[in-house]
Design an enzyme around this catalytic site. Structure first.
Site, PDB file in Angstrom:
ATOM      1  N   CYS A 358      80.029  69.620 161.813  1.00  0.00           N
ATOM      2  CA  CYS A 358      80.692  69.337 160.531  1.00  0.00           C
ATOM      3  C   CYS A 358      81.351  67.961 160.443  1.00  0.00           C
ATOM      4  CB  CYS A 358      81.705  70.404 160.160  1.00  0.00           C
ATOM      5  SG  CYS A 358      81.645  71.905 161.089  1.00  0.00           S
ATOM      6  N   ARG A 387      79.422  74.427 173.726  1.00  0.00           N
ATOM      7  CA  ARG A 387      80.641  75.229 173.833  1.00  0.00           C
ATOM      8  C   ARG A 387      80.736  75.770 175.250  1.00  0.00           C
ATOM      9  NH1 ARG A 387      80.491  77.779 168.228  1.00  0.00           N
ATOM     10  NH2 ARG A 387      80.014  75.908 166.995  1.00  0.00           N
ATOM     11  N   GLN A 405      72.055  74.417 166.254  1.00  0.00           N
ATOM     12  CA  GLN A 405      72.254  75.205 165.036  1.00  0.00           C
ATOM     13  C   GLN A 405      71.277  74.774 163.952  1.00  0.00           C
ATOM     14  OE1 GLN A 405      76.468  74.133 164.558  1.00  0.00           O
ATOM     15  NE2 GLN A 405      76.923  76.309 164.747  1.00  0.00           N
ATOM     16  N   ASP A 407      71.827  73.958 161.118  1.00  0.00           N
ATOM     17  CA  ASP A 407      73.074  73.701 160.409  1.00  0.00           C
ATOM     18  C   ASP A 407      72.859  72.936 159.109  1.00  0.00           C
ATOM     19  OD1 ASP A 407      75.753  74.000 160.203  1.00  0.00           O
ATOM     20  OD2 ASP A 407      76.297  72.568 161.766  1.00  0.00           O
ATOM     21  N   HIS A 409      75.601  71.283 155.734  1.00  0.00           N
ATOM     22  CA  HIS A 409      76.874  71.257 155.031  1.00  0.00           C
ATOM     23  C   HIS A 409      76.632  70.844 153.603  1.00  0.00           C
ATOM     24  CE1 HIS A 409      78.069  71.145 159.257  1.00  0.00           C
ATOM     25  NE2 HIS A 409      79.006  71.965 158.809  1.00  0.00           N
ATOM     26  N   LYS A 492      83.433  84.174 153.842  1.00  0.00           N
ATOM     27  CA  LYS A 492      82.137  83.942 154.479  1.00  0.00           C
ATOM     28  C   LYS A 492      81.205  85.141 154.339  1.00  0.00           C
ATOM     29  CE  LYS A 492      83.576  85.695 158.948  1.00  0.00           C
ATOM     30  NZ  LYS A 492      83.518  85.558 160.384  1.00  0.00           N
ATOM     31  N   HIS A 538      79.593  75.555 154.843  1.00  0.00           N
ATOM     32  CA  HIS A 538      78.867  75.444 156.120  1.00  0.00           C
ATOM     33  C   HIS A 538      77.861  76.573 156.114  1.00  0.00           C
ATOM     34  CE1 HIS A 538      82.516  73.510 158.116  1.00  0.00           C
ATOM     35  NE2 HIS A 538      83.071  74.170 157.128  1.00  0.00           N
TER      36      HIS A 538
HETATM   37 ZN   LIG Z   1      80.141  73.292 159.823  1.00  0.00          ZN
END
Ligand SMILES: [Zn+2]
Ligand SMILES: [Zn+2]
Length: 677
Positions: A358, A387, A405, A407, A409, A492, A538
């Site tokens: 992000c 992580r 991910q 991912d 945004h 979410k 996200h």
């Molecule tokens: Zn994010």
């Protein structure tokens, strides 16, 4: 004797004499065959034998309910301990809880092997048949200690857990008893369907400094059928285990020298990942996303602004310090803890392996002045993050330390939230449908109305929560709202997939965020000429490529649809003479970007087929005399079904169609209703 009112689940209120038991109340309401093994009294789990002393509500607990199966498992652990102590008089029971799938009990005893489990299981079944009543007995501290003085483990628990002078309860079945708060099944015949599965060792209290114990695991179910189906599912889960299949099918590798929880995607696994990424990317482009790339590290300052540092430090790799600075600090004799403090306070900077994508995407947003015309801005990246999972938690591809991910945004206006959340959901639906993952559910995480920990305005939250609700609703699958499950920065949506053996896998999420735009002071110029704050969404609906592919390996049991199969066709020659035709067929297929492997070796055809089916190609293409002469192919499907004399051109056309349609399974060989598997 005074009377009490007992409220039943349907709202009926019955009057009984004080001292009536749960069994009597439930039998009165439901008849003798009620099947309950315990009861909720005012919502608290109690034994069936509990005497009711004041007005209350009573609801029976069935063995098929979540609470019921837990009681069954815990009761089976007691039965195991009874059986072990009868067979091994010196064995000392320590603790024996119910666990996710069954139960275990730890004993101080001489080691035993799996072969010994049979006799123990037999003893358990014998005891269950005797059907002793399970009794709850309250004891004062003194009596309690005299009951367990021969067992230092139980004494340790008693001495630690009980406040001075407080008593506790034991549960007694026949002559055997255990320290326990209960509740338990009313009698042992409930525990007929047990199966001991394994034996291992454990340390008392999980402490390596303490005594080593023998741990016995088992399963219990309310019926014979349920036990058989559980055993079948466990067998099936073992066959589908992505760690095993990943190795057998050469899809990924984990190397201790590279590091725990760090996945090496081998060529065959990389094909699956790349195909999936291409598929997802296609739909992202269609939905107006822009692809971006960002580096794997970022400065600590970035994460100080985002709030990822120094918070959440324990779930991240430690920061990297710049080379020159490191040398200077070393020369000054700076200690590790001083270094950590300097970083925490922001007195020195460093870099971090990125735990999230992000902040990098935020910086792409803020790299230009933005106006309402730029919104929604949708930035997508298959972004790799790191992580620090505890080593005990790491498992195959589903719990890792580095992962990519799917991912993205989205930077949107308040008004655009609903439509954009819906867009995220549509993508999930398309992809799940194509992969045949039709059994999934959705959780909508909402804020806890009694808490004030949330950022953003209450009306904005109401709108965003509504957006999440109606998006979930639009999927037409099971969905639930969970109050208090939102992050502090926004509501979410989570996706949970159920596989064929009824296990659930949490995949990814769509998350509204009012916080990061605030922390990074993001803005856009509205059509009113004023500056406004955008909202971020996200979304990583499939979680990570590692986890998603791990789940897919198990979902398909390694038998992927043709478009995802690493080597789609294994071409096998019957003899030396057909080498040339095989090469020709392979070249034609490769020209169409079909993934091919040729085996024109000397092994017998039977041996070649046995070898190649282990790799689960979509098709084995078998070429011999007839095929070479007539320019045809013979195909063999994964289940052993065959079709012969397919014209080569038609085969190639049909195969290309099957791949481009992303057919759920290979379908060029008509099913002959027989199966080798
Ligand atoms: Zn994010
Ligand atoms: Zn117990």
């Amino acid at each position: 004797m005074s009377m009490i009112n007992v409220t039943l689940p349907d709202g009926t209120i019955n009057e009984y004499a004080e001292g009536i038991t749960c069994t009597e109340v439930i039998t009165d309401a439901l008849g003798r065959k009620h099947g309950c093994l315990a009861a909720f009294v005012d919502g608290v789990e109690k034994d069936m034998s509990t005497k009711l002393s004041s007005s209350c509500s009573v609801e029976g607990i069935l063995s098929v309910s979540e609470e019921g199966i837990h009681i069954l498992r815990h009761s089976a652990a007691h039965l195991l301990a009874q059986a072990v102590t009868e067979l091994y008089p010196g064995a000392l029971p320590t603790i024996g809880p119910a666990i996710e799938r069954g139960f275990y009990y730890d004993f101080k005893m001489d080691p035993i092997t799996e072969a010994d489990l049979k006799a123990i299981q037999k003893k358990m079944q014998f005891l269950a048949k005797q059907n002793a009543v399970v009794e709850r007995i309250e004891l004062n501290e003194e009596d309690l200690k005299s009951h367990f003085e021969h067992n230092p483990y139980k004494m340790e628990i008693i001495n630690e857990k009980l406040e001075d002078g407080a008593g506790s309860t034991i549960y007694k079945q026949g002559e055997w008893y255990d320290l326990c708060l209960g509740p338990h099944v009313p009698n042992l015949s409930r525990l007929m369907f047990v199966k001991l599965t394994s034996v291992s060792s454990a340390y008392w209290r999980g402490d390596q400094e303490r005594e080593q114990l023998v741990r016995i695991y088992g399963l219990v179910e309310p019926t014979k059928d349920a036990l058989q189906s559980t055993l079948k599912n466990i067998e099936e889960a073992k066959k589908r285990d992505h760690r095993k299949l990943g190795k057998d099918l050469q899809l990924f590798h984990i190397d201790e020298e590279v590091g725990q929880g760090l996945i090496l995607w081998t060529p065959r696994g990389s094909i699956i990942r790349q195909e999936l990424q291409d598929f997802i990317s296609f739909h992202l482009r269609r939905q107006g996303y822009s692809q971006v790339f960002t580096p794997h590290v970022g400065k600590l300052d970035l994460y100080r602004t985002s709030g990822h540092f120094p918070y959440y430090q324990e779930s991240q790799y430690p920061p990297l310090v710049e080379k020159d600075l490191m040398k200077k600090l070393a020369d000054e004799g700076c200690s590790c803890s001083e270094l950590a403090n300097l970083m925490k306070s922001g007195d020195i900077d460093g870099y971090m392996l990125k735990p999230m994508n992000c902040p990098h995407h935020v910086k792409i947003y803020s790299s230009q002045a933005r106006s309402y015309r730029d919104l929604p801005l949708r930035l997508a990246e298959f972004g790799t993050v790191y992580r620090w999972e505890q080593s005990g938690e790491i498992s195959g591809m589903t719990r890792v330390r580095g992962f990519t991910q799917d991912d993205a945004h989205l930077f949107v206006t308040e008004e655009q939230i609903a439509e954009e959340v819906l867009g995220c959901i549509e993508l999930v639906q398309i992809i799940f449908d194509k992969l045949g993952m039709t059994d999934y559910r959705v959780r909508v995480g909402l804020r806890d109305p009694d808490s004030d920990k949330y950022v953003g305005q209450s009306e904005a939250w109401d709108k965003a929560e509504d957006a999440c609700r109606s998006a979930a609703q639009s999927l037409g699958v099971e969905w639930t709202e969970e109050e208090g499950e939102a992050a502090f920065y926004g509501p979410k949506i989570d996706f949970v997939v159920r596989d064929v053996i009824e296990r659930e896998w949490q995949l990814g999420t769509v998350q509204v965020d009012y916080n990061l735009p605030e922390r990074f002071d993001l803005s856009y110029k509205g059509n009113d000429g004023e500056m406004h704050r955008p909202v971020m969404i996200h979304r990583a609906p499939f979680g990570s490529m590692e986890r998603f592919v791990g789940v897919l390996i198990e979902h398909f049991a390694g038998k992927f649809p043709t478009w995802l199969t690493p080597t789609q066709c294994h071409i096998i020659t019957i003899s030396e003479k057909h080498k040339q035709y095989a090469q020709e067929v392979a070249d034609l297929l490769k020209e169409k970007e079909i993934r091919v492997l040729v085996d024109d070796g000397d092994d017998t055809i039977g041996k070649k087929i046995r070898t190649h089916r282990k790799m689960q190609p979509a098709y084995m293409v078998i070429l011999g005399e007839g095929e070479a002469e007539n320019r045809t192919v013979s195909l063999r499907a994964r289940n052993g079904d065959q079709v012969s004399d397919l014209p080569l051109d038609q085969f190639i056309d049909d195969l290309m169609a099957e791949i481009s349609n992303k057919a759920p399974q290979p379908c060029l060989v008509p099913s002959q209703q027989q199966s080798e598997d």
